[in-house]
Design a protein around this motif. Structure first.
Motif, PDB file in Angstrom:
ATOM      1  N   LEU A 108      47.314  74.989  77.860  1.00 50.22           N
ATOM      2  CA  LEU A 108      47.514  73.701  77.203  1.00 50.22           C
ATOM      3  C   LEU A 108      47.733  72.591  78.218  1.00 50.22           C
ATOM      4  CD1 LEU A 108      49.805  74.696  74.197  1.00 50.22           C
ATOM      5  CD2 LEU A 108      47.370  74.173  74.165  1.00 50.22           C
ATOM      6  N   ALA A 109      48.358  72.932  79.347  1.00 55.36           N
ATOM      7  CA  ALA A 109      48.569  71.923  80.391  1.00 55.36           C
ATOM      8  C   ALA A 109      47.240  71.389  80.922  1.00 55.36           C
ATOM      9  CB  ALA A 109      49.395  72.515  81.535  1.00 55.36           C
ATOM     10  N   ARG A 110      46.193  72.213  80.888  1.00 58.09           N
ATOM     11  CA  ARG A 110      44.872  71.761  81.343  1.00 58.09           C
ATOM     12  C   ARG A 110      44.334  70.641  80.455  1.00 58.09           C
ATOM     13  NH1 ARG A 110      42.342  75.770  84.641  1.00 58.09           N
ATOM     14  NH2 ARG A 110      43.499  77.743  84.649  1.00 58.09           N
ATOM     15  N   LEU A 111      44.808  70.605  79.202  1.00 56.98           N
ATOM     16  CA  LEU A 111      44.306  69.618  78.246  1.00 56.98           C
ATOM     17  C   LEU A 111      45.120  68.335  78.238  1.00 56.98           C
ATOM     18  CD1 LEU A 111      43.692  72.030  75.227  1.00 56.98           C
ATOM     19  CD2 LEU A 111      42.107  71.400  77.054  1.00 56.98           C
ATOM     20  N   ARG A 112      46.244  68.308  78.967  1.00 58.05           N
ATOM     21  CA  ARG A 112      47.116  67.131  78.969  1.00 58.05           C
ATOM     22  C   ARG A 112      47.126  66.489  80.347  1.00 58.05           C
ATOM     23  NH1 ARG A 112      46.981  65.795  74.225  1.00 58.05           N
ATOM     24  NH2 ARG A 112      48.748  64.398  74.541  1.00 58.05           N
ATOM     25  N   ARG A 113      47.769  65.343  80.435  1.00 58.97           N
ATOM     26  CA  ARG A 113      47.844  64.633  81.707  1.00 58.97           C
ATOM     27  C   ARG A 113      49.273  64.166  81.961  1.00 58.97           C
ATOM     28  NH1 ARG A 113      43.477  59.971  81.358  1.00 58.97           N
ATOM     29  NH2 ARG A 113      44.569  59.684  79.385  1.00 58.97           N
ATOM     30  N   ASN A 114      49.508  63.778  83.199  1.00 54.72           N
ATOM     31  CA  ASN A 114      50.737  63.128  83.613  1.00 54.72           C
ATOM     32  C   ASN A 114      51.975  63.944  83.244  1.00 54.72           C
ATOM     33  OD1 ASN A 114      49.065  61.054  84.497  1.00 54.72           O
ATOM     34  ND2 ASN A 114      49.171  59.994  82.537  1.00 54.72           N
ATOM     35  N   GLU A 140      53.354  65.048  80.396  1.00 51.26           N
ATOM     36  CA  GLU A 140      53.248  66.170  79.470  1.00 51.26           C
ATOM     37  C   GLU A 140      52.689  67.403  80.179  1.00 51.26           C
ATOM     38  OE1 GLU A 140      50.966  64.681  76.226  1.00 51.26           O
ATOM     39  OE2 GLU A 140      52.724  63.909  75.160  1.00 51.26           O
ATOM     40  N   ARG A 141      51.762  67.193  81.076  1.00 46.35           N
ATOM     41  CA  ARG A 141      51.214  68.309  81.851  1.00 46.35           C
ATOM     42  C   ARG A 141      52.304  68.951  82.713  1.00 46.35           C
ATOM     43  NH1 ARG A 141      46.406  70.119  84.223  1.00 46.35           N
ATOM     44  NH2 ARG A 141      46.652  70.867  86.357  1.00 46.35           N
ATOM     45  N   GLU A 142      53.122  68.127  83.355  1.00 46.67           N
ATOM     46  CA  GLU A 142      54.196  68.654  84.200  1.00 46.67           C
ATOM     47  C   GLU A 142      55.216  69.430  83.372  1.00 46.67           C
ATOM     48  OE1 GLU A 142      55.872  65.408  86.298  1.00 46.67           O
ATOM     49  OE2 GLU A 142      54.008  64.848  87.313  1.00 46.67           O
ATOM     50  N   ILE A 143      55.532  68.934  82.195  1.00 44.74           N
ATOM     51  CA  ILE A 143      56.500  69.619  81.329  1.00 44.74           C
ATOM     52  C   ILE A 143      55.961  70.986  80.913  1.00 44.74           C
ATOM     53  CG2 ILE A 143      57.625  69.548  79.066  1.00 44.74           C
ATOM     54  CD1 ILE A 143      57.785  66.497  79.413  1.00 44.74           C
ATOM     55  N   ILE A 180      49.279  67.920  68.053  1.00 45.13           N
ATOM     56  CA  ILE A 180      50.506  68.012  67.263  1.00 45.13           C
ATOM     57  C   ILE A 180      50.562  69.317  66.476  1.00 45.13           C
ATOM     58  CG2 ILE A 180      49.511  66.773  65.314  1.00 45.13           C
ATOM     59  CD1 ILE A 180      53.137  66.563  66.563  1.00 45.13           C
ATOM     60  N   VAL A 181      49.413  69.835  66.054  1.00 40.96           N
ATOM     61  CA  VAL A 181      49.386  71.100  65.305  1.00 40.96           C
ATOM     62  C   VAL A 181      49.863  72.249  66.198  1.00 40.96           C
ATOM     63  CG1 VAL A 181      47.888  72.757  64.141  1.00 40.96           C
ATOM     64  CG2 VAL A 181      47.564  70.316  63.765  1.00 40.96           C
ATOM     65  N   VAL A 182      49.378  72.280  67.433  1.00 43.39           N
ATOM     66  CA  VAL A 182      49.776  73.335  68.362  1.00 43.39           C
ATOM     67  C   VAL A 182      51.258  73.233  68.688  1.00 43.39           C
ATOM     68  CG1 VAL A 182      49.404  74.253  70.673  1.00 43.39           C
ATOM     69  CG2 VAL A 182      47.465  73.519  69.311  1.00 43.39           C
ATOM     70  N   LEU A 183      51.747  72.020  68.896  1.00 40.98           N
ATOM     71  CA  LEU A 183      53.169  71.845  69.199  1.00 40.98           C
ATOM     72  C   LEU A 183      54.042  72.325  68.038  1.00 40.98           C
ATOM     73  CD1 LEU A 183      53.232  68.355  70.946  1.00 40.98           C
ATOM     74  CD2 LEU A 183      53.519  70.595  71.995  1.00 40.98           C
ATOM     75  N   ALA A 184      53.597  72.060  66.815  1.00 41.98           N
ATOM     76  CA  ALA A 184      54.367  72.526  65.660  1.00 41.98           C
ATOM     77  C   ALA A 184      54.426  74.048  65.621  1.00 41.98           C
ATOM     78  CB  ALA A 184      53.741  71.976  64.375  1.00 41.98           C
ATOM     79  N   LEU A 185      53.320  74.713  65.923  1.00 40.60           N
ATOM     80  CA  LEU A 185      53.295  76.177  65.962  1.00 40.60           C
ATOM     81  C   LEU A 185      54.186  76.707  67.083  1.00 40.60           C
ATOM     82  CD1 LEU A 185      49.497  76.812  65.357  1.00 40.60           C
ATOM     83  CD2 LEU A 185      51.360  77.288  63.768  1.00 40.60           C
ATOM     84  N   VAL A 242      59.931  71.705  73.432  1.00 39.28           N
ATOM     85  CA  VAL A 242      58.728  71.617  72.599  1.00 39.28           C
ATOM     86  C   VAL A 242      58.967  70.659  71.441  1.00 39.28           C
ATOM     87  CG1 VAL A 242      57.152  72.925  71.124  1.00 39.28           C
ATOM     88  CG2 VAL A 242      57.955  73.913  73.263  1.00 39.28           C
ATOM     89  N   ARG A 243      60.192  70.687  70.882  1.00 42.94           N
ATOM     90  CA  ARG A 243      60.514  69.750  69.795  1.00 42.94           C
ATOM     91  C   ARG A 243      60.373  68.298  70.284  1.00 42.94           C
ATOM     92  NH1 ARG A 243      63.690  71.062  65.536  1.00 42.94           N
ATOM     93  NH2 ARG A 243      64.674  72.745  66.743  1.00 42.94           N
ATOM     94  N   GLY A 244      60.826  68.050  71.530  1.00 49.76           N
ATOM     95  CA  GLY A 244      60.695  66.713  72.090  1.00 49.76           C
ATOM     96  C   GLY A 244      59.250  66.294  72.278  1.00 49.76           C
TER      97      GLY A 244
END
Length: 383
Positions: A44-50, A52-55, A102-107, A138-140
């Motif tokens: 999932l980090a590959r799909l995000r940037r900055n 959110e990727r670091e988190i 957002i769907v993945v984060l909810a799961l 993840v909630r954040g």
């Protein structure tokens, strides 16, 4: 089985102090789960940037610590991780790319919130604490995603639900009154158009009004120009800060610091905050407007989502069906769509999707039943 005792029919005990076969199987399940979690976060980090990727990469590193714990316990029984990731990893990546972040984060939020190690004597207390923190991280992230899409998402979800409930109720109401198939189709299409326009107009006015209220509450930047002319011994600057929510003591200290800030009368660095500065918001729009969203975007989303929901009860009649068969098909399609919208709301809210799906179905079915019975009653009376 190699560990089974043929005489007793039970696993053969290992050397003294060694884990039982049941423990080894449980540890392997734990190890597989942690490996999969670390892989999911990295993918999932590959799909995000900055940030959110670091988190996400930080969460993956934490899961690697858990992996190392189970590998130490298992030793040679740990085995090698599966190549290419398991089905959970592939599913999460597909969902992120198709249905949205957002769907993945909810799961993931639901998965991390399970008390996996609370009563596991083989896991240190730090691992249980890690999982609780992971759930909040993840909630954040999910809260960020919900905030970014709150305006259009709210309009879309509630628009679709309103379209489904209102039009199935309208269609069944006129069917109960004895309307012909063509009359039912005309009524359904009229309800679709009228409802979609009404929803869009209401959403546009609502969001526009909210943005106007935020703009009216935003501080005026030109107030800074008055700072150099204020009387140092008698001025209302402290009252301004108190009106912005500061305590009396903090307001006096802030006012004194601003007035001592130099000949330009500007606030010293760090003095502004939480809307307390005379100039307050300095941007292209009022604070909070990005959360409220665009009025035109919300209106368009509401129109399309309502129309999408409202067309479903009309589909069998538009296809030329009539009678009980058309009613059954319309009811089945609408019920399935209601459960889908309910499940999506539950998923995005971090609540069990099935419970929300059933609740949504019950509400829609209740509304449709009431209007159908009213149609029967009025139809019998008129007849």
């Amino acid at each position: 089985m190699d560990d089974a005792d043929p005489a007793a029919g039970r696993p053969r005990p290992g050397p003294p102090g060694s884990p039982s076969p049941a423990q080894v199987r449980r540890w392997r399940r734990r190890l597989a789960g942690e490996r999969e979690a670390a892989r999911i976060y990295r993918e999932l980090a590959r799909l995000r940037r900055n940030e959110e990727r670091e988190i996400l990469l930080g969460l993956a590193d934490a899961e690697d610590r858990h992996v190392a714990h189970w590998e130490r316990l298992l030793g040679d029984d740990a085995g090698r991780p599966a190549r290419g990731g398991g089905w959970r990893t592939r599913t999460m990546v597909v969902l992120a790319r198709t249905l949205g972040w957002i769907v993945v984060l909810a799961l993931l939020q639901r998965a991390e919130s399970r008390p996996l190690y609370e009563h596991d004597s083989d896991a240190p207390a730090s691992m249980a604490a890690d999982e609780r923190i992971h759930s909040e991280v993840v909630r954040g992230l999910a809260a960020r995603g919900r905030a970014r899409m709150s305006g259009t998402l709210r309009a879309a979800v509630f628009g679709a639900n309103d379209g489904l409930v209102s039009n199935i109720a309208l269609v069944l109401g006129v069917i109960g009154g004895g309307a012909s198939g063509s009359a039912v189709l005309l009524t359904g299409l009229s309800g679709l158009l009228a409802g979609a326009l009404s929803m869009a107009a209401g959403e546009y006015v609502s969001v526009s009004s909210q943005r106007e209220l935020l703009a009216a509450a935003a501080p005026d930047d030109t107030a800074r120009e008055s700072l150099p002319a204020l009387d140092v011994d008698a001025n209302e600057l402290a009252l301004l800060y108190r009106a912005r929510g500061m305590s009396a003591d903090d307001a006096r200290r802030r006012a004194a610091a601003v007035l001592a800030g130099g000949p330009a009368g500007r606030e010293p660095a760090g003095a502004a905050g939480s809307g307390a500065a005379p100039g307050g918001a300095t941007g292209s729009g009022p604070a909070g407007a990005d959360v409220v969203g665009s009025a035109a975007g919300a209106a368009l989303s509401s129109f399309l989502s309502f129309a999408t929901g409202a067309v479903i009860p009309v589909l069998p009649f538009a296809a030329g069906m009539a009678g009980a068969g058309a009613v059954v098909v319309a009811a089945v399609l609408t019920g399935a769509a209601l459960m889908l919208t309910g499940a999506v709301v539950g998923l995005l809210s971090g609540i069990r999707p099935l419970r929300r799906a059933l609740r949504q179905f019950a509400i829609g079915a209740g509304a449709a039943a009431v209007t159908y019975l009213l149609g029967l009653a009025f139809g019998a009376t008129v007849g």
